[in-house]
Design an enzyme around this catalytic site. Structure first.
Site: not given
Ligand code: BGC
Length: 854
Positions: A755, A719, A449, A436, A503, A440-442
């Site tokens: 994003h 984003e 996406d 995504d 998704w 960051r912490d992801e």
């Molecule tokens: C992500 C998104 C993702 C979404 C879905 C986010 O935190 O960065 O791009 O699709 O969560 O909840």
């Protein structure tokens, strides 16, 4: 003359090492003649040969391949002009089904606290080779991410091997040639960081997801000139330590490296044997490795008030710094990373808990440092702990090693910058898996996406191996009931696995985009059971909505992200648009399933999904509209989707398109769509009589709009449209949202500047502005139908397909005359539609047209 310009084995044009028992061969033809078609090809591998008129993904069906062998591939091609071409290449097999003699080794006594990333483990093996070496090959993999060094030389160019897969099911191994690096006395050093398998990952900071501690597996095959062989394997004779120079490595927080630590002075102990928790298949690398793609130099630097020297690399991207340093013993240098500046300081709040730092401890003298166990998403780097005259800083752009195949440019520089931002969005987020965001912490493989960005991505990049790998993990991680995880590989993600719109629809949308771009029927075949299982789950959940017959095909449960990230709205509002979005995505997936079933010759399924689509379309109309094309609850995405997914009749279409235009006008000419509607809004306009309105929306440069981000200096796609506000400040509203706000005000704490989802507009640049659109897999047949407008005076797009290069370039000579140049690859057919309505069917070659515009 006919020429075979490229042969690929399993989609690689060189250095293919495969464990695929039926490798696939594709080849590209070139000719200086027009209307050239392939009449016959003979493809040979050893004593197997096949005669075909196909060029793409020809499957080897010969004798069982043997491990560790080189196979020659010959292609003979004949065309309809009486020409003949020949080319050959080779590939190597990996270990195929051969069991490993090497054992998984670790430090069994190492304990790791929850949520932390482990101290990188270092393994050491000393060995001698006493005879003349003919060849030496190392095969290795890890739980964690690893780096190899033989006799102080880094082996291979890969970052983050073995890559991120669904480790319980499959792990890749890498193959490295050691022949020229081996000496009589050898020391192999392997550093294994926590990576995705053991390290802290996801915003919840889960760790030990696939293993309690790092582990390494290796075999070194040495062949001597005298004909003898030897195999050196990982076992308890290897040494292990956590006292090496890498003191820390973590995706989000970065790296700590102490260069004063010398490996010959630290404490070593014997490695112990371990096993992965499950029994994954260990396969030769089948995805693409992550490698350095570009070296960037700073475009400027300045001393910030905080005392940090801030370097600007001029582009937001994924990668790491590389510093050349004149240092002193124990001098500590800190590198912090950020995507944007605020008041001339690094702005790091948007990284949430990610520290995004690298710390380097120097020894005396000249030295270089570049992190190996982490990567960052950044444009700016703040350096402290060293005078700027003692450091030269550069940055290494990292992403998966795919080929960039598409290009788009036009007379509007803002749109060209948008195209550049879209590409950088892709490059930054295709780091072993499609993420995504990179900062960051992801940095997780969020499926939605990619659902919306896949088509644009496939125009710009050849993602065939990259997506094959990810889709294999999707297949492994699909739930028994047909649900698709929200992120793939799950790697610590705690969302329940369910059937959710957009998704989950990634199981259809992503392979479909890749199939259209590359033409791999094998991919559709492999994914088809996943798609069908998902569609079954959707039908089940949709049937629960209501007992009213006409509502049985409204998809509301169990959960949808709805109009995710729609501007100026809260999470609650995004989610509240669930059933409109979900039902429309379902209808589209039914349509795609009927197409895929047709291609795979599944006649019953064609009928089934065609009918189901009709029923879902009807439900949408009956439940949400007055049957004339007016929605009871109006919002832009709810008009965009039925228009673009062809869910309505001609009368409804007219009304819906008009209503959409009205809603945009009411919104001061701005879009109001989230992730699920934004990719299609320009199509919904341009394909329904509102081309000018589509161009107007594309060219809008006030917030929210694509060009607003460009005007605000963005070098990637954001984003949030308003990540940077019109007054130059940063949108911290959502970052400051408290948990107690969750339902009412919270819009998710999400302000990523990288994003790619909203970059899905790239699709419209290729498909409408220059008008190139595949009609069958791999562009065997395709349309060229440029749509002129927006004050553009020229536009040019090209795509290097598996058949060859497609180009469409138009120039306005004056207000009413257009010149068009198109280039059609050998063995393809293009259906050209000129702006004046003229139609031509074109075989291969270059063509020029002039046409009068109204
Ligand atoms: C992500 C998104 C993702 C979404 C879905 C986010 O935190 O960065 O791009 O699709 O969560 O909840």
């Amino acid at each position: 003359m006919l020429n075979i310009s490229r042969i690929t084995i399993d989609s690689l044009s060189h250095d293919c090492i495969t464990d695929n028992k039926n490798p696939v061969i594709s080849f590209t033809l070139e000719s200086d003649e027009m209307n050239v078609e392939l009449t016959k090809a003979i493809v040979k591998i050893n004593d197997w040969e096949i005669e075909t008129n196909n060029q793409l993904y020809i499957r080897y069906e010969g004798k069982e391949l043997s491990p560790f062998k080189e196979y020659e591939v010959e292609v003979n091609a004949y065309d309809n002009k009486g020409n003949y071409a020949f080319a050959k290449t080779s590939f190597r097999t990996g270990r195929l089904d051969l069991g490993w003699k090497g054992q998984w080794i670790t430090d069994g006594s190492y304990q790791l606290n929850d949520k932390d990333s482990p101290i990188p483990m270092v393994f050491k093996k000393e060995f001698r080779v006493d005879k003349k070496v003919e060849s030496a090959t190392l095969l290795s993999t890890a739980l964690g991410i690893y780096e190899l060094e033989l006799n102080h030389t880094k082996i291979g160019e890969d970052y983050f091997a073995p890559g991120f897969t669904s480790y319980d099911h499959q792990i890749q191994y890498q193959t490295y040639d050691l022949t020229s690096t081996l000496k009589e006395k050898n020391t192999l050093i392997v550093t294994v960081g926590g990576g995705w398998a053991v390290g802290s990952f996801t915003y919840k900071r889960k760790n030990k997801v696939s293993a309690d501690r790092q582990a390494f597996l290796c075999e070194i095959y040495v062949s001597y000139e005298d004909g003898s062989n030897e195999v050196i394997v990982s076992d308890t004779s290897w040494m292990v330590s956590e006292e090496g120079p890498h003191r820390f490595g973590d995706w989000y927080d970065g790296e700590v490296y102490d260069s004063t630590i010398q490996l010959d002075k630290i404490n070593w102990k014997s490695a112990s044997i371990t096993q992965p928790r499950k029994k994954p298949r260990i396969m030769a690398q089948y995805g693409l490795p992550v490698r350095v793609q570009e070296v960037k130099l700073p475009i400027s630097s300045f001393l910030a008030k905080s005392g940090e020297m801030i370097y600007d690399f001029g582009q937001n991207f994924s990668g790491v710094i590389r510093a050349h340093i004149k240092g002193q013993n124990n001098q500590k240098i800190t590198f912090r990373h950020a995507e944007v500046l605020y008041q001339d300081e690094l702005f790091v709040e948007s990284l949430r808990t990610a520290k995004a730092m690298a710390e380097y401890i120097c020894h005396d003298g000249d030295q270089s440092y570049s992190p190996k166990l982490t990567s960052m998403g950044f444009r700016y780097v703040g350096v402290s702990g060293i005078n700027s005259e003692n450091i030269e800083l550069e940055a290494l752009v990292l992403h998966s090693d795919f080929e960039e195949i598409g290009s788009f440019k036009c007379s509007n520089e803002m749109i060209n910058q948008l195209q550049s931002n879209i590409r950088w969005g892709g490059k930054s987020n295709f780091l072993d898996i499609p993420t995504d965001c990179p900062q960051r912490d992801e940095r997780e493989g969020w499926t939605g996406d990619l659902s919306v960005f896949a088509s644009t991505a496939c125009f710009n990049f050849d993602l065939s191996r990259f997506l094959d790998k990810w889709l294999l993990d999707m297949k492994s991680e699909q739930s028994k009931g047909g649900g698709i995880p929200m992120v793939i590989p799950r790697g610590g993600d705690s969302w329940p696995i369910m059937a959710t719109s957009c998704w989950g629809d990634s199981c259809i949308l992503v392979p479909w985009a890749e199939y259209l771009a590359r033409g791999d029927m094998g991919l559709l075949r492999r994914q088809y059971p996943v798609m069908k299982k998902f569609m079954k789950a959707v039908e089940f959940w949709a049937s629960l909505f209501s007992i009213r017959r006409d509502q049985r095909h409204i998809w509301k449960y169990p959960f949808h992200f709805g109009d995710w990230c729609a501007p100026d709205e809260t999470i609650k509002e995004w989610l509240s648009k669930d059933k409109w979005v979900a039902t429309a995505y379902w209808a589209n997936s039914c349509y795609l399933m009927s197409e895929i079933a047709r291609i795979l010759d599944q006649k019953e399924d064609v009928k089934y999904f065609t009918q189901l689509r009709e029923t879902v379309n009807k439900a949408f109309i009956n439940v949400f509209t007055d049957s004339k094309g007016n929605l009871q609850r109006e919002f832009q995405t709810a008009y965009v989707l039925p228009l673009h997914f062809n869910m309505i009749n001609e009368d409804q279409r007219k009304v819906m398109a008009k209503n959409l235009v009205k809603l945009i006008e009411k919104n001061n000419g701005h879009l109001a769509t989230g992730f699920t509607g934004t990719p299609y809004i320009l199509f919904a306009l341009s394909d329904n009589g509102y081309l000018d309105e589509a161009y107007k929306l594309l060219l809008k440069d006030t917030c929210p709009s694509w060009l607003y981000e460009v005007k605000a200096g963005g070098t990637t796609i954001w984003e949030r449209w308003d990540a940077l506000k019109e007054d130059g400040t940063i949108n911290t509203k959502s970052l400051q949202a408290k948990d107690s706000d969750k339902k009412e005000k919270n819009d998710g704490g999400m302000v990523s500047f990288n994003h790619y989802a909203n970059g899905a507009v790239g699709d419209w640049l290729y498909k409408r502005v220059v008008g190139i659109e595949p009609l069958s897999g791999g562009y065997k047949t395709f349309k060229i139908a440029p749509k002129i407008g927006g004050g553009l005076t020229f536009a040019e797009g090209s795509i290097k397909t598996r058949f060859g290069k497609i180009t469409s370039r138009w120039d306005l000579v004056d207000q009413s005359t257009l010149n068009l140049m198109v280039e059609i690859p050998v063995n393809t057919t293009s259906y050209l539609e000129l702006p004046n309505g003229d139609k031509h069917t074109l075989g291969s070659g270059k063509y020029h047209f002039t046409c009068k515009l109204d």
